[in-house]
Design a protein around this motif. Sequence first.
Motif, PDB file in Angstrom:
ATOM      1  N   PHE A  50     -16.977 -17.569   6.998  1.00 48.53           N
ATOM      2  CA  PHE A  50     -18.192 -16.761   7.131  1.00 48.53           C
ATOM      3  C   PHE A  50     -18.476 -16.007   5.847  1.00 48.53           C
ATOM      4  CE2 PHE A  50     -20.369 -12.816   8.250  1.00 48.53           C
ATOM      5  CZ  PHE A  50     -21.492 -13.334   8.863  1.00 48.53           C
ATOM      6  N   LEU A  51     -17.441 -15.428   5.259  1.00 44.81           N
ATOM      7  CA  LEU A  51     -17.599 -14.659   4.031  1.00 44.81           C
ATOM      8  C   LEU A  51     -18.077 -15.537   2.875  1.00 44.81           C
ATOM      9  CD1 LEU A  51     -17.177 -11.820   2.829  1.00 44.81           C
ATOM     10  CD2 LEU A  51     -14.891 -12.577   2.186  1.00 44.81           C
ATOM     11  N   VAL A  52     -17.476 -16.700   2.714  1.00 43.46           N
ATOM     12  CA  VAL A  52     -17.864 -17.605   1.627  1.00 43.46           C
ATOM     13  C   VAL A  52     -19.301 -18.086   1.815  1.00 43.46           C
ATOM     14  CG1 VAL A  52     -17.432 -19.899   0.648  1.00 43.46           C
ATOM     15  CG2 VAL A  52     -15.538 -18.327   1.024  1.00 43.46           C
ATOM     16  N   GLY A  64     -32.331 -16.660  -7.416  1.00 44.87           N
ATOM     17  CA  GLY A  64     -33.537 -17.474  -7.309  1.00 44.87           C
ATOM     18  C   GLY A  64     -33.246 -18.943  -7.100  1.00 44.87           C
ATOM     19  N   LEU A  65     -32.028 -19.254  -6.651  1.00 41.60           N
ATOM     20  CA  LEU A  65     -31.627 -20.652  -6.409  1.00 41.60           C
ATOM     21  C   LEU A  65     -31.291 -20.839  -4.934  1.00 41.60           C
ATOM     22  CD1 LEU A  65     -29.222 -20.919  -9.463  1.00 41.60           C
ATOM     23  CD2 LEU A  65     -31.545 -21.779  -9.335  1.00 41.60           C
ATOM     24  N   GLU A  66     -32.298 -20.619  -4.091  1.00 37.66           N
ATOM     25  CA  GLU A  66     -32.064 -20.700  -2.655  1.00 37.66           C
ATOM     26  C   GLU A  66     -31.533 -22.064  -2.236  1.00 37.66           C
ATOM     27  OE1 GLU A  66     -35.045 -19.657  -3.880  1.00 37.66           O
ATOM     28  OE2 GLU A  66     -34.864 -17.519  -3.509  1.00 37.66           O
ATOM     29  N   GLY A  67     -32.042 -23.102  -2.845  1.00 38.85           N
ATOM     30  CA  GLY A  67     -31.601 -24.457  -2.518  1.00 38.85           C
ATOM     31  C   GLY A  67     -30.146 -24.689  -2.873  1.00 38.85           C
ATOM     32  N   ALA A  68     -29.714 -24.163  -4.024  1.00 37.95           N
ATOM     33  CA  ALA A  68     -28.321 -24.338  -4.444  1.00 37.95           C
ATOM     34  C   ALA A  68     -27.377 -23.585  -3.513  1.00 37.95           C
ATOM     35  CB  ALA A  68     -28.139 -23.866  -5.881  1.00 37.95           C
ATOM     36  N   GLY A  69     -27.751 -22.374  -3.114  1.00 33.54           N
ATOM     37  CA  GLY A  69     -26.925 -21.604  -2.184  1.00 33.54           C
ATOM     38  C   GLY A  69     -26.793 -22.306  -0.850  1.00 33.54           C
ATOM     39  N   SER A  70     -27.888 -22.878  -0.386  1.00 38.67           N
ATOM     40  CA  SER A  70     -27.851 -23.607   0.886  1.00 38.67           C
ATOM     41  C   SER A  70     -27.003 -24.868   0.782  1.00 38.67           C
ATOM     42  CB  SER A  70     -29.265 -23.974   1.324  1.00 38.67           C
ATOM     43  OG  SER A  70     -30.020 -22.815   1.547  1.00 38.67           O
ATOM     44  N   LEU A  71     -27.113 -25.568  -0.338  1.00 38.90           N
ATOM     45  CA  LEU A  71     -26.304 -26.774  -0.516  1.00 38.90           C
ATOM     46  C   LEU A  71     -24.822 -26.455  -0.603  1.00 38.90           C
ATOM     47  CD1 LEU A  71     -28.454 -28.936  -2.945  1.00 38.90           C
ATOM     48  CD2 LEU A  71     -27.959 -29.351  -0.535  1.00 38.90           C
ATOM     49  N   LEU A  72     -24.472 -25.361  -1.260  1.00 39.54           N
ATOM     50  CA  LEU A  72     -23.062 -24.983  -1.340  1.00 39.54           C
ATOM     51  C   LEU A  72     -22.528 -24.559   0.030  1.00 39.54           C
ATOM     52  CD1 LEU A  72     -23.009 -23.090  -4.746  1.00 39.54           C
ATOM     53  CD2 LEU A  72     -22.043 -25.339  -4.223  1.00 39.54           C
ATOM     54  N   SER A  73     -23.355 -23.881   0.820  1.00 38.21           N
ATOM     55  CA  SER A  73     -22.952 -23.543   2.188  1.00 38.21           C
ATOM     56  C   SER A  73     -22.785 -24.805   3.023  1.00 38.21           C
ATOM     57  CB  SER A  73     -23.984 -22.627   2.841  1.00 38.21           C
ATOM     58  OG  SER A  73     -23.986 -21.378   2.218  1.00 38.21           O
ATOM     59  N   LEU A  74     -23.623 -25.797   2.767  1.00 37.73           N
ATOM     60  CA  LEU A  74     -23.501 -27.081   3.448  1.00 37.73           C
ATOM     61  C   LEU A  74     -22.177 -27.753   3.097  1.00 37.73           C
ATOM     62  CD1 LEU A  74     -24.882 -29.299   5.192  1.00 37.73           C
ATOM     63  CD2 LEU A  74     -25.704 -30.257   3.039  1.00 37.73           C
ATOM     64  N   LEU A  75     -21.739 -27.607   1.845  1.00 36.83           N
ATOM     65  CA  LEU A  75     -20.446 -28.170   1.452  1.00 36.83           C
ATOM     66  C   LEU A  75     -19.293 -27.524   2.213  1.00 36.83           C
ATOM     67  CD1 LEU A  75     -20.771 -28.645  -2.407  1.00 36.83           C
ATOM     68  CD2 LEU A  75     -20.698 -30.404  -0.641  1.00 36.83           C
ATOM     69  N   VAL A  76     -19.375 -26.219   2.438  1.00 39.75           N
ATOM     70  CA  VAL A  76     -18.342 -25.532   3.226  1.00 39.75           C
ATOM     71  C   VAL A  76     -18.335 -26.076   4.649  1.00 39.75           C
ATOM     72  CG1 VAL A  76     -17.609 -23.293   4.140  1.00 39.75           C
ATOM     73  CG2 VAL A  76     -18.417 -23.461   1.791  1.00 39.75           C
ATOM     74  N   GLY A  81     -16.052 -29.689   8.869  1.00 39.95           N
ATOM     75  CA  GLY A  81     -16.281 -30.857   9.716  1.00 39.95           C
ATOM     76  C   GLY A  81     -15.259 -31.951   9.484  1.00 39.95           C
ATOM     77  N   PHE A  82     -14.951 -32.218   8.213  1.00 41.22           N
ATOM     78  CA  PHE A  82     -14.004 -33.290   7.904  1.00 41.22           C
ATOM     79  C   PHE A  82     -12.548 -32.870   8.088  1.00 41.22           C
ATOM     80  CE2 PHE A  82     -17.519 -35.328   5.481  1.00 41.22           C
ATOM     81  CZ  PHE A  82     -17.463 -36.562   6.100  1.00 41.22           C
ATOM     82  N   ASP A  83     -12.201 -31.637   7.700  1.00 43.69           N
ATOM     83  CA  ASP A  83     -10.798 -31.225   7.722  1.00 43.69           C
ATOM     84  C   ASP A  83     -10.499 -30.188   8.797  1.00 43.69           C
ATOM     85  OD1 ASP A  83      -8.270 -31.695   6.611  1.00 43.69           O
ATOM     86  OD2 ASP A  83      -8.382 -29.831   5.453  1.00 43.69           O
ATOM     87  N   GLY A  84     -11.416 -29.945   9.704  1.00 49.63           N
ATOM     88  CA  GLY A  84     -11.210 -28.933  10.740  1.00 49.63           C
ATOM     89  C   GLY A  84     -10.025 -29.217  11.636  1.00 49.63           C
ATOM     90  N   GLN A  85      -9.850 -30.472  12.023  1.00 49.28           N
ATOM     91  CA  GLN A  85      -8.723 -30.810  12.896  1.00 49.28           C
ATOM     92  C   GLN A  85      -7.395 -30.637  12.164  1.00 49.28           C
ATOM     93  OE1 GLN A  85      -9.399 -30.798  15.830  1.00 49.28           O
ATOM     94  NE2 GLN A  85     -11.200 -31.990  16.338  1.00 49.28           N
ATOM     95  N   GLY A  86      -7.371 -30.937  10.878  1.00 47.32           N
ATOM     96  CA  GLY A  86      -6.162 -30.707  10.092  1.00 47.32           C
ATOM     97  C   GLY A  86      -5.851 -29.221   9.989  1.00 47.32           C
ATOM     98  N   LEU A  87      -6.889 -28.404   9.838  1.00 50.58           N
ATOM     99  CA  LEU A  87      -6.692 -26.956   9.835  1.00 50.58           C
ATOM    100  C   LEU A  87      -6.150 -26.482  11.174  1.00 50.58           C
ATOM    101  CD1 LEU A  87      -9.970 -25.824   8.030  1.00 50.58           C
ATOM    102  CD2 LEU A  87      -7.652 -25.759   7.104  1.00 50.58           C
ATOM    103  N   ARG A  88      -6.621 -27.095  12.243  1.00 49.20           N
ATOM    104  CA  ARG A  88      -6.159 -26.740  13.587  1.00 49.20           C
ATOM    105  C   ARG A  88      -4.677 -27.080  13.774  1.00 49.20           C
ATOM    106  NH1 ARG A  88      -8.788 -29.351  18.788  1.00 49.20           N
ATOM    107  NH2 ARG A  88      -7.310 -28.378  20.167  1.00 49.20           N
TER     108      ARG A  88
END
Length: 157
Positions: A50-52, A64-76, A81-88
């Motif tokens: 959440f913090l990141v 002024g880079l709203e798109g870049a911030g959204s894309l980086l949040s999408l990467l998180v 999504g990919f490694d969530g089960q491994g984290l679990r």
Amino acid sequence: MAIYVVMQPPAGDKAEDASFVRDSFTWLGFLVAPLWLAWHRMWIEAALTFLVMAILSVAGERLGLEGAGSLLSLLVSLYVGFDGQGLRIASLRRRGWREWGVVEAGNLADAETRHALEAGGESEEQPALPRIVPDASQARPPQTGMALGLTHTPGRP
């Protein structure tokens, strides 16, 4: 066929106490990453995610880079999504759970059935493990005197 990692709780070896973690992409972890992590009691991971995501969104908006911030949040979100089960699985290990093995099945009910059949074939009574730490009652009494020559003996230089 899906692969399930079977995790046994720290106390108890019963087949019905096991937790089955499907080794796959988790859509809920992708869509609502912090909530999915909190649902599975991964509090630190949920707070960090959440913090990141918040920092990336605010930084993108301020610069002024709203798109870049959204894309980086999408990467998180993709990472969860990919490694969530491994984290679990890692979170369960930190809490003392141990990995029993892997079961391949079409769905969760089939995985539970396969696990119950395979776990039922094992002997109920496990052999006693050798003692690594000796029993204190069988220990010899402490020795007094000089050890490794590191103490000063009167009359010697």
